[in-house]
Design a protein around this motif. Structure first.
Motif, PDB file in Angstrom:
ATOM      1  N   GLU A 188      -7.297 -15.683  -1.329  1.00  0.00           N
ATOM      2  CA  GLU A 188      -7.918 -15.835  -2.642  1.00  0.00           C
ATOM      3  C   GLU A 188      -6.877 -15.828  -3.753  1.00  0.00           C
ATOM      4  O   GLU A 188      -6.959 -16.612  -4.700  1.00  0.00           O
ATOM      5  N   SER A 210       0.798  -1.230   0.000  1.00  0.00           N
ATOM      6  CA  SER A 210       0.000   0.000   0.000  1.00  0.00           C
ATOM      7  C   SER A 210       0.826   1.274   0.000  1.00  0.00           C
ATOM      8  O   SER A 210       0.341   2.320  -0.410  1.00  0.00           O
ATOM      9  N   GLU A 219      -7.787 -11.830   3.717  1.00  0.00           N
ATOM     10  CA  GLU A 219      -8.753 -12.618   2.952  1.00  0.00           C
ATOM     11  C   GLU A 219      -8.400 -12.629   1.469  1.00  0.00           C
ATOM     12  O   GLU A 219      -8.429 -13.676   0.814  1.00  0.00           O
ATOM     13  N   GLN A 220      -8.049 -11.471   0.936  1.00  0.00           N
ATOM     14  CA  GLN A 220      -7.665 -11.385  -0.473  1.00  0.00           C
ATOM     15  C   GLN A 220      -6.397 -12.180  -0.740  1.00  0.00           C
ATOM     16  O   GLN A 220      -6.259 -12.797  -1.802  1.00  0.00           O
ATOM     17  N   ASN A 243      -7.064  -2.083   5.234  1.00  0.00           N
ATOM     18  CA  ASN A 243      -7.938  -3.002   5.971  1.00  0.00           C
ATOM     19  C   ASN A 243      -7.204  -4.344   6.052  1.00  0.00           C
ATOM     20  O   ASN A 243      -7.193  -5.118   5.095  1.00  0.00           O
ATOM     21  N   ARG A 244      -6.577  -4.595   7.186  1.00  0.00           N
ATOM     22  CA  ARG A 244      -5.749  -5.790   7.368  1.00  0.00           C
ATOM     23  C   ARG A 244      -6.549  -7.073   7.161  1.00  0.00           C
ATOM     24  O   ARG A 244      -6.098  -7.985   6.488  1.00  0.00           O
ATOM     25  N   LYS A 245      -7.758  -7.122   7.712  1.00  0.00           N
ATOM     26  CA  LYS A 245      -8.577  -8.331   7.591  1.00  0.00           C
ATOM     27  C   LYS A 245      -8.915  -8.612   6.129  1.00  0.00           C
ATOM     28  O   LYS A 245      -8.815  -9.742   5.656  1.00  0.00           O
ATOM     29  N   ALA A 246      -9.312  -7.577   5.392  1.00  0.00           N
ATOM     30  CA  ALA A 246      -9.641  -7.747   3.981  1.00  0.00           C
ATOM     31  C   ALA A 246      -8.410  -8.153   3.174  1.00  0.00           C
ATOM     32  O   ALA A 246      -8.505  -8.993   2.278  1.00  0.00           O
ATOM     33  N   ALA A 247      -7.272  -7.572   3.503  1.00  0.00           N
ATOM     34  CA  ALA A 247      -6.039  -7.930   2.797  1.00  0.00           C
ATOM     35  C   ALA A 247      -5.681  -9.392   3.027  1.00  0.00           C
ATOM     36  O   ALA A 247      -5.267 -10.089   2.094  1.00  0.00           O
ATOM     37  N   HIS A 284       0.468 -13.684   2.372  1.00  0.00           N
ATOM     38  CA  HIS A 284      -0.030 -15.007   2.748  1.00  0.00           C
ATOM     39  C   HIS A 284       1.092 -15.878   3.293  1.00  0.00           C
ATOM     40  O   HIS A 284       0.925 -16.570   4.297  1.00  0.00           O
TER      41      HIS A 284
END
Length: 89
Positions: A50, A31, A46-47, A40-44, A74
């Motif tokens: 994916e 970023s 999750e992404q 957004n750490r949680k969204a990152a 990840h």
């Protein structure tokens, strides 16, 4: 090469010694330092899962000199953290 970057990430993880600091370091690479506070750490995270699961991303990544930032995130999250265990002991 991509493997050199993964090796550098492993060394950085050992130096910072905590999962949270390592996550922040990779998120800053993704970023930038000015936007890190807004990430957004949680969204990152999750992404990142994916991206790792997506075969198309893996094929596309073969042509890149560096791994995709979310793949690096990840790997940092999934690695074992023996330094945290040593500190707790």
């Amino acid at each position: 090469s991509r493997w050199d970057e993964f090796s550098a990430d492993n060394i950085a993880c050992e130096l910072v010694a905590t999962r949270e600091a390592a996550e922040s370091g990779v998120l800053m690479l993704i970023s930038g330092p000015k936007l890190l506070a807004l990430a957004n750490r949680k969204a990152a995270l999750e992404q990142a899962g994916e991206v790792v699961a997506d075969r198309a991303t893996k094929r596309a990544e073969r042509t890149l000199s560096h791994p995709v930032g979310l793949r690096r995130l990840h790997r940092v999250v999934q690695r074992s953290w023996p330094t945290e265990l040593r500190r707790a002991a």
